[in-house]
Write a protein that holds these residues in place. Structure first.
Motif, PDB file in Angstrom:
ATOM      1  N   THR A 111     -35.455  34.517   1.868  1.00 47.62           N
ATOM      2  CA  THR A 111     -35.564  36.490   2.424  1.00 47.62           C
ATOM      3  C   THR A 111     -34.962  36.322   3.343  1.00 47.62           C
ATOM      4  N   ASP A 112     -35.391  37.807   3.809  1.00 42.64           N
ATOM      5  CA  ASP A 112     -34.549  38.006   4.653  1.00 42.64           C
ATOM      6  C   ASP A 112     -35.241  37.704   6.137  1.00 42.64           C
ATOM      7  N   VAL A 114     -36.408  39.301   9.951  1.00 40.51           N
ATOM      8  CA  VAL A 114     -36.686  39.972  10.524  1.00 40.51           C
ATOM      9  C   VAL A 114     -35.923  39.861  12.182  1.00 40.51           C
ATOM     10  N   ARG A 115     -34.887  40.388  12.677  1.00 47.56           N
ATOM     11  CA  ARG A 115     -34.978  40.066  14.268  1.00 47.56           C
ATOM     12  C   ARG A 115     -35.816  40.973  14.853  1.00 47.56           C
ATOM     13  N   SER A 117     -37.587  44.143  17.552  1.00 51.62           N
ATOM     14  CA  SER A 117     -36.276  45.175  18.195  1.00 51.62           C
ATOM     15  C   SER A 117     -36.046  44.504  19.754  1.00 51.62           C
ATOM     16  N   SER A 180     -41.715  36.298   9.283  1.00 56.36           N
ATOM     17  CA  SER A 180     -40.164  35.663   8.564  1.00 56.36           C
ATOM     18  C   SER A 180     -39.561  34.767   8.649  1.00 56.36           C
ATOM     19  N   PRO A 291     -27.803  39.760  13.249  1.00 56.23           N
ATOM     20  CA  PRO A 291     -27.712  40.795  11.964  1.00 56.23           C
ATOM     21  C   PRO A 291     -26.494  40.792  11.767  1.00 56.23           C
ATOM     22  N   VAL A 316     -31.761  40.283   9.590  1.00 57.22           N
ATOM     23  CA  VAL A 316     -31.593  42.068   9.663  1.00 57.22           C
ATOM     24  C   VAL A 316     -31.987  42.895  10.718  1.00 57.22           C
ATOM     25  N   ALA A 318     -34.192  45.112  12.777  1.00 57.31           N
ATOM     26  CA  ALA A 318     -36.305  45.649  12.424  1.00 57.31           C
ATOM     27  C   ALA A 318     -35.876  47.017  12.859  1.00 57.31           C
TER      28      ALA A 318
END
Length: 318
Positions: A111-112, A114-115, A117, A180, A291, A316, A318
């Protein structure tokens, strides 16, 4: 011989199966959770044969082999190399560090990540995951030779961590629990009693964009699985399918400053100033995840007899 179990999605339906040479032998029953599989499906998994493998592994979407209704228990600073890179002396930490991570952070192996913001210092930690077989509901003594009685199998965990949340706020749970932040799998590897004795031979590797970052053997753990299960049994109930991530070796992006800088930060600076400097310095560290980065993670013995598969995750925004 160890077997690779997968939890997968096909045509919108979740199922379990056993991998035979790149193909899956679907199990005849469905199991709603890892707990159900461990309690009711392991015998069928062990009985699976290659001629039942009717499904191509690359034709399905792999899910985490640990479902989000299970507990996610973690060990911290459990490798001397990671203790040292964190600016501490392993000889001065004579205890097992235990904490929890939100099960909602569990994610598939591909899966990706997600960082969020507000997170700028995103880090990685390859870890060996232990999956419970039997309940721990009271004090017991687990021995190295009885691991197979208590554990169903092992899996790969990447303990993704927001260091600029975890460390300044002194909140391991919060800094490690974003959705994630817990890629797990791809396989739940079931081991025979004899193979359980080989867990120290498992070789952990993590690369970012093809660059090696972490490379160590699980045998370098300070507190070994039988010791952790024994200690855990005296204070915390664990149940079939629950996950225990056993700590990470050296090679993380986060690094402690030198001894002089540490002394100055500890004795002469306010906490607010100290952590502002920590974050500012971290922003110049290219090892933190950005990202577009790709992380590949594997755990296997060098002879390939025990192979937990490989994760591949893209970071990736957010």
């Amino acid at each position: 011989m160890a077997i690779q179990v997968v939890h997968y999605l096909q045509d919108g339906t979740a199922a379990w199966g056993v991998v035979h040479g790149g193909r899956i032998a679907p199990l005849p029953r469905t199991y709603a959770s890892t707990a159900d599989f461990v309690r009711e499906g392991m015998e069928a998994a062990w009985a699976s044969t290659a001629d039942q493998a009717t499904l191509a592994l690359n034709a399905v979407t792999l899910l985490s082999p640990v479902t989000s209704d299970r507990q996610f228990i973690c060990q911290g600073i459990n490798y001397a190399s990671h203790v040292r890179e964190s600016g501490m002396d392993p000889a001065r930490i004579p205890f097992n560090t235990l904490f929890t991570k939100a099960p909602s952070s569990l994610a598939p192996a591909h899966t990706d990540i997600v960082r969020p913001s507000h997170v700028r210092l995103l880090d990685y930690e390859v870890e060996l995951g232990l999956v419970m077989r039997r309940p721990l509901t009271g004090p017991v003594t687990v021995t190295p030779d009885s691991l197979h009685e208590w554990l169903a199998g092992v899996t790969i965990v990447n303990d993704i961590s927001a260091r600029d949340v975890q460390l300044p706020q002194v909140q391991f749970y919060k800094g490690k629990s974003y959705r994630s932040f817990g890629p797990t799998g791809p396989f739940l590897l079931l081991l025979t009693p004899a193979e359980w004795r080989r867990w120290p031979d498992l070789h952990m590797r993590l690369h970012v964009n093809g660059q090696p970052r972490q490379d160590a053997y699980c045998g370098d753990m300070i507190y070994q699985p039988h010791q952790t299960l024994t200690e855990l049994s005296a204070l915390h109930d664990a149940h079939p399918g629950d996950l225990i991530a056993t700590g990470t070796p050296a090679g993380c992006a986060a690094r402690a400053p030198g001894k002089l800088v540490m002394w100055i930060m500890r004795h002469l600076l306010s906490d607010a100033t100290k952590w502002r400097l920590f974050i500012n310095k971290g922003l110049g560290n290219p090892a933190y995840l950005q990202p577009g980065d790709t992380i590949s993670t594997s755990i296997r013995t060098d002879d390939g007899a025990l192979d937990l598969g490989e994760q591949c995750n893209r970071v990736v925004a957010a």
